[in-house]
Motif scaffolding. Sequence first.
Motif, PDB file in Angstrom:
ATOM      1  N   VAL A 240       0.831  -1.202   0.000  1.00  0.00           N
ATOM      2  CA  VAL A 240       0.000   0.000   0.000  1.00  0.00           C
ATOM      3  C   VAL A 240       0.869   1.256   0.000  1.00  0.00           C
ATOM      4  CG1 VAL A 240      -1.964  -1.099   1.144  1.00  0.00           C
ATOM      5  CG2 VAL A 240      -0.207   0.016   2.529  1.00  0.00           C
ATOM      6  N   HIS A 241       0.341   2.324  -0.595  1.00  0.00           N
ATOM      7  CA  HIS A 241       1.018   3.617  -0.592  1.00  0.00           C
ATOM      8  C   HIS A 241       0.005   4.707  -0.274  1.00  0.00           C
ATOM      9  CE1 HIS A 241      -0.624   4.450  -4.597  1.00  0.00           C
ATOM     10  NE2 HIS A 241      -0.275   3.212  -4.927  1.00  0.00           N
ATOM     11  N   GLU A 242       0.422   5.954  -0.363  1.00  0.00           N
ATOM     12  CA  GLU A 242      -0.383   7.047   0.170  1.00  0.00           C
ATOM     13  C   GLU A 242      -1.539   7.480  -0.718  1.00  0.00           C
ATOM     14  OE1 GLU A 242       2.844   9.286  -2.188  1.00  0.00           O
ATOM     15  OE2 GLU A 242       2.481   7.314  -1.315  1.00  0.00           O
ATOM     16  N   VAL A 243      -1.552   7.094  -1.985  1.00  0.00           N
ATOM     17  CA  VAL A 243      -2.550   7.631  -2.910  1.00  0.00           C
ATOM     18  C   VAL A 243      -3.855   6.835  -2.895  1.00  0.00           C
ATOM     19  CG1 VAL A 243      -3.036   8.211  -5.313  1.00  0.00           C
ATOM     20  CG2 VAL A 243      -0.755   8.616  -4.375  1.00  0.00           C
TER      21      VAL A 243
ATOM     22  N   ARG B 174      15.135  15.033   1.962  1.00  0.00           N
ATOM     23  CA  ARG B 174      14.529  13.853   2.572  1.00  0.00           C
ATOM     24  C   ARG B 174      14.842  13.726   4.061  1.00  0.00           C
ATOM     25  NH1 ARG B 174      12.708   9.683  -0.039  1.00  0.00           N
ATOM     26  NH2 ARG B 174      11.821  11.401  -1.231  1.00  0.00           N
ATOM     27  N   ASP B 175      15.967  14.295   4.498  1.00  0.00           N
ATOM     28  CA  ASP B 175      16.321  14.212   5.920  1.00  0.00           C
ATOM     29  C   ASP B 175      15.294  14.924   6.806  1.00  0.00           C
ATOM     30  OD1 ASP B 175      17.161  16.627   4.752  1.00  0.00           O
ATOM     31  OD2 ASP B 175      18.626  16.972   6.333  1.00  0.00           O
ATOM     32  N   GLN B 176      14.463  15.775   6.201  1.00  0.00           N
ATOM     33  CA  GLN B 176      13.412  16.454   6.964  1.00  0.00           C
ATOM     34  C   GLN B 176      12.157  15.603   7.118  1.00  0.00           C
ATOM     35  OE1 GLN B 176      12.538  20.340   5.375  1.00  0.00           O
ATOM     36  NE2 GLN B 176      14.694  20.942   5.268  1.00  0.00           N
ATOM     37  N   GLY B 177      12.169  14.400   6.535  1.00  0.00           N
ATOM     38  CA  GLY B 177      11.029  13.514   6.645  1.00  0.00           C
ATOM     39  C   GLY B 177       9.779  14.115   6.044  1.00  0.00           C
ATOM     40  N   ILE B 178       8.676  13.986   6.744  1.00  0.00           N
ATOM     41  CA  ILE B 178       7.398  14.443   6.220  1.00  0.00           C
ATOM     42  C   ILE B 178       7.352  15.961   6.047  1.00  0.00           C
ATOM     43  CG2 ILE B 178       6.178  14.745   8.422  1.00  0.00           C
ATOM     44  CD1 ILE B 178       3.808  13.206   6.999  1.00  0.00           C
ATOM     45  N   ASN B 179       8.213  16.669   6.766  1.00  0.00           N
ATOM     46  CA  ASN B 179       8.256  18.132   6.642  1.00  0.00           C
ATOM     47  C   ASN B 179       8.859  18.595   5.321  1.00  0.00           C
ATOM     48  OD1 ASN B 179       7.029  18.690   9.145  1.00  0.00           O
ATOM     49  ND2 ASN B 179       8.975  18.372  10.215  1.00  0.00           N
ATOM     50  N   SER B 180       9.445  17.659   4.570  1.00  0.00           N
ATOM     51  CA  SER B 180       9.959  18.014   3.245  1.00  0.00           C
ATOM     52  C   SER B 180       8.820  18.214   2.248  1.00  0.00           C
ATOM     53  CB  SER B 180      10.905  16.924   2.732  1.00  0.00           C
ATOM     54  OG  SER B 180      10.205  15.703   2.506  1.00  0.00           O
ATOM     55  N   ILE B 181       7.626  17.742   2.598  1.00  0.00           N
ATOM     56  CA  ILE B 181       6.463  17.846   1.712  1.00  0.00           C
ATOM     57  C   ILE B 181       5.778  19.188   1.955  1.00  0.00           C
ATOM     58  CG2 ILE B 181       4.313  16.762   0.960  1.00  0.00           C
ATOM     59  CD1 ILE B 181       5.302  14.156   2.231  1.00  0.00           C
TER      60      ILE B 181
ATOM     61  N   ILE C 248      -2.028  18.929   0.475  1.00  0.00           N
ATOM     62  CA  ILE C 248      -2.782  17.705   0.189  1.00  0.00           C
ATOM     63  C   ILE C 248      -1.855  16.498   0.200  1.00  0.00           C
ATOM     64  CG2 ILE C 248      -4.155  16.497  -1.540  1.00  0.00           C
ATOM     65  CD1 ILE C 248      -5.290  19.190  -2.392  1.00  0.00           C
ATOM     66  N   ALA C 249      -0.685  16.635  -0.427  1.00  0.00           N
ATOM     67  CA  ALA C 249       0.272  15.534  -0.460  1.00  0.00           C
ATOM     68  C   ALA C 249       0.727  15.167   0.952  1.00  0.00           C
ATOM     69  CB  ALA C 249       1.480  15.915  -1.317  1.00  0.00           C
ATOM     70  N   LYS C 250       0.988  16.195   1.753  1.00  0.00           N
ATOM     71  CA  LYS C 250       1.425  15.950   3.133  1.00  0.00           C
ATOM     72  C   LYS C 250       0.337  15.243   3.924  1.00  0.00           C
ATOM     73  CE  LYS C 250       3.629  18.236   7.075  1.00  0.00           C
ATOM     74  NZ  LYS C 250       4.107  19.528   7.621  1.00  0.00           N
ATOM     75  N   LEU C 251      -0.918  15.662   3.721  1.00  0.00           N
ATOM     76  CA  LEU C 251      -2.031  15.032   4.416  1.00  0.00           C
ATOM     77  C   LEU C 251      -2.156  13.561   4.032  1.00  0.00           C
ATOM     78  CD1 LEU C 251      -4.529  15.176   6.240  1.00  0.00           C
ATOM     79  CD2 LEU C 251      -5.837  15.955   4.236  1.00  0.00           C
ATOM     80  N   GLN C 252      -1.945  13.269   2.755  1.00  0.00           N
ATOM     81  CA  GLN C 252      -2.032  11.876   2.309  1.00  0.00           C
ATOM     82  C   GLN C 252      -0.980  11.008   2.985  1.00  0.00           C
ATOM     83  OE1 GLN C 252      -1.994  12.189  -2.078  1.00  0.00           O
ATOM     84  NE2 GLN C 252      -4.054  11.350  -2.036  1.00  0.00           N
TER      85      GLN C 252
ATOM     86  N   GLU D 266       0.608  11.686   5.860  1.00  0.00           N
ATOM     87  CA  GLU D 266       0.265  11.630   7.290  1.00  0.00           C
ATOM     88  C   GLU D 266      -0.842  10.612   7.539  1.00  0.00           C
ATOM     89  OE1 GLU D 266       1.265  16.205   8.749  1.00  0.00           O
ATOM     90  OE2 GLU D 266      -0.725  15.718   7.975  1.00  0.00           O
ATOM     91  N   THR D 267      -1.823  10.585   6.641  1.00  0.00           N
ATOM     92  CA  THR D 267      -2.945   9.651   6.779  1.00  0.00           C
ATOM     93  C   THR D 267      -2.467   8.213   6.618  1.00  0.00           C
ATOM     94  OG1 THR D 267      -4.460  11.316   5.901  1.00  0.00           O
ATOM     95  CG2 THR D 267      -5.223   9.035   5.886  1.00  0.00           C
ATOM     96  N   LEU D 268      -1.569   7.991   5.661  1.00  0.00           N
ATOM     97  CA  LEU D 268      -0.996   6.654   5.479  1.00  0.00           C
ATOM     98  C   LEU D 268      -0.295   6.196   6.755  1.00  0.00           C
ATOM     99  CD1 LEU D 268      -0.155   4.233   3.615  1.00  0.00           C
ATOM    100  CD2 LEU D 268       1.931   5.543   3.133  1.00  0.00           C
ATOM    101  N   GLU D 269       0.550   7.061   7.294  1.00  0.00           N
ATOM    102  CA  GLU D 269       1.306   6.708   8.495  1.00  0.00           C
ATOM    103  C   GLU D 269       0.367   6.392   9.655  1.00  0.00           C
ATOM    104  OE1 GLU D 269       4.024   9.914   9.170  1.00  0.00           O
ATOM    105  OE2 GLU D 269       5.406   9.253   7.601  1.00  0.00           O
ATOM    106  N   LYS D 270      -0.666   7.197   9.808  1.00  0.00           N
ATOM    107  CA  LYS D 270      -1.633   6.996  10.893  1.00  0.00           C
ATOM    108  C   LYS D 270      -2.390   5.680  10.707  1.00  0.00           C
ATOM    109  CE  LYS D 270      -5.480   9.438  13.185  1.00  0.00           C
ATOM    110  NZ  LYS D 270      -6.614   8.533  12.882  1.00  0.00           N
ATOM    111  N   ASN D 271      -2.864   5.420   9.500  1.00  0.00           N
ATOM    112  CA  ASN D 271      -3.623   4.201   9.234  1.00  0.00           C
ATOM    113  C   ASN D 271      -2.791   2.944   9.463  1.00  0.00           C
ATOM    114  OD1 ASN D 271      -6.107   5.366   8.522  1.00  0.00           O
ATOM    115  ND2 ASN D 271      -5.451   5.690   6.405  1.00  0.00           N
ATOM    116  N   LEU D 272      -1.545   2.971   9.027  1.00  0.00           N
ATOM    117  CA  LEU D 272      -0.692   1.799   9.185  1.00  0.00           C
ATOM    118  C   LEU D 272      -0.357   1.558  10.651  1.00  0.00           C
ATOM    119  CD1 LEU D 272       1.738   2.118   6.133  1.00  0.00           C
ATOM    120  CD2 LEU D 272      -0.413   0.880   6.311  1.00  0.00           C
ATOM    121  N   SER D 273      -0.086   2.643  11.371  1.00  0.00           N
ATOM    122  CA  SER D 273       0.218   2.528  12.799  1.00  0.00           C
ATOM    123  C   SER D 273      -0.971   1.961  13.567  1.00  0.00           C
ATOM    124  CB  SER D 273       0.603   3.894  13.362  1.00  0.00           C
ATOM    125  OG  SER D 273       0.812   3.826  14.759  1.00  0.00           O
TER     126      SER D 273
END
Length: 472
Positions: free
Chosen positions: A34-37, A72-79, A83-87, A89-96
Amino acid sequence: MDTPKTLFDKIWGDHVINQTNKNQYLLYIDRHLVHEVTSPQAFEGLKLNKRKVRKPELTLGVADHNVPTTLRDQGINSIKDKIAKLQVETLEKNLSENNIKYIPLTSKNQGIVHIIGPEQGFTIPGTTIVCGDSHTSTHGAFGSLAFGIGTSEVEHVLATQTLVQTKPKNMRIIINGKLKKNVTSKDIILKVISEIGTAAGTGHVIEFSGSTILDMTMEERMTLCNMSIEAGAKAGLIAPDNKTFDYLYGLPFAPKEKNWELAIEYWKKLVTDKGAIFDQEFSFNIEELKPFVTWGTSPENGIAINEKIPDPKQYNNLEKRQSIEKSLNYMGLKAGDSLKDISIQKVFIGSCTNGRIEDLRAAANYIQGKKVSHNVQALVVPGSGLVKKQAESEGIKEIFLEAGFEWRDPGCSMCLGMNPDQLASGERCASTSNRNFEGRQGRGGRTHLVSPITAAASAIKGFFVDVTEESL
């Protein structure tokens, strides 16, 4: 005596739970990526229906489509795109929340979903593998039945570890001959699609076989299977052999110890039986194959580098003629043009088609000691953190940087216009990705599909180059 079976029929038969009607079957699914889209709606559906993920250990998640290829070293903050960042974040939350393994943006193992699956050993022969992405067919290079699914199907797999499917037909594409120097599996598949078209494989699973396939590395095989979907197929397949087993041995998710021995015993049976019947067959000899370049807005609009762009008037079929005219208009080209006269503004080396270490090695080897043309922006985007690390350890990164290429972090990047790496309207790109549709790499962008070697050489010259003849 048992009826001879194709490789596809064997894998399919091993995964049928029951037959729901004449040609519909309930299949067991071994692996799910699975991926974020395409996953947020699926997880939301589970919540609304108060369902749990049935087997979280059989799903693996990674973000790749929307992620930028810088900082990339900034992780999710690089986005930066909200909308892309939310996607992501949502992926990370759902998987966790569902105890599903996730490869975070800052991990050395992060990368494009169809590259990290094989290199982690999550992809193994004889399995059914699905993902909400059409290029899941890539994994068929390992002798797995791998195909893309829609959002509602993603939800179904998460909830049940099964999927209802209509059984496809069998197609075989036999490829024989030894390739010329600097001609690649990407050129082969572009040639094949130009001959059979983008609809020939509709309703079929394609098995690739022949002497050329046997000689190929696993990475070359992945390129072929990756683009089988561009021929309209449900999936691509190649029978596993010792190259497959050697590739997988010791990888994190691959079977271990006694399970490895049992797996090998099963995997060796995954071959098409002599006398098995295919619904369609095509044969190609690639001894004289030249590098291929697409000129239009479909993967079937490809010709050899030394050929001229076709004239729409030569086609009697009105629909075909109008399609070509429309493509040429969008691409800013005309019938009779030589590919060698076409100037480019961008070069993209990467994607799940050609973002592996062998692709980067081949491209770097060809351009070592040379400089990118002053009017070209050239990007190299490794397909995963492991590919990037390997390329850096081999000195490949330095070769690209010294030539004037930009060296990026892993991601889908300019394969599709869903992240900051995009073409401006009217810009022309030599791209190692898999699709050249209108706007695929950015609104108004003009995409020419090529191999990594052709892309790299063309970046140096500023126009398309015949890498079997041209001396840089």
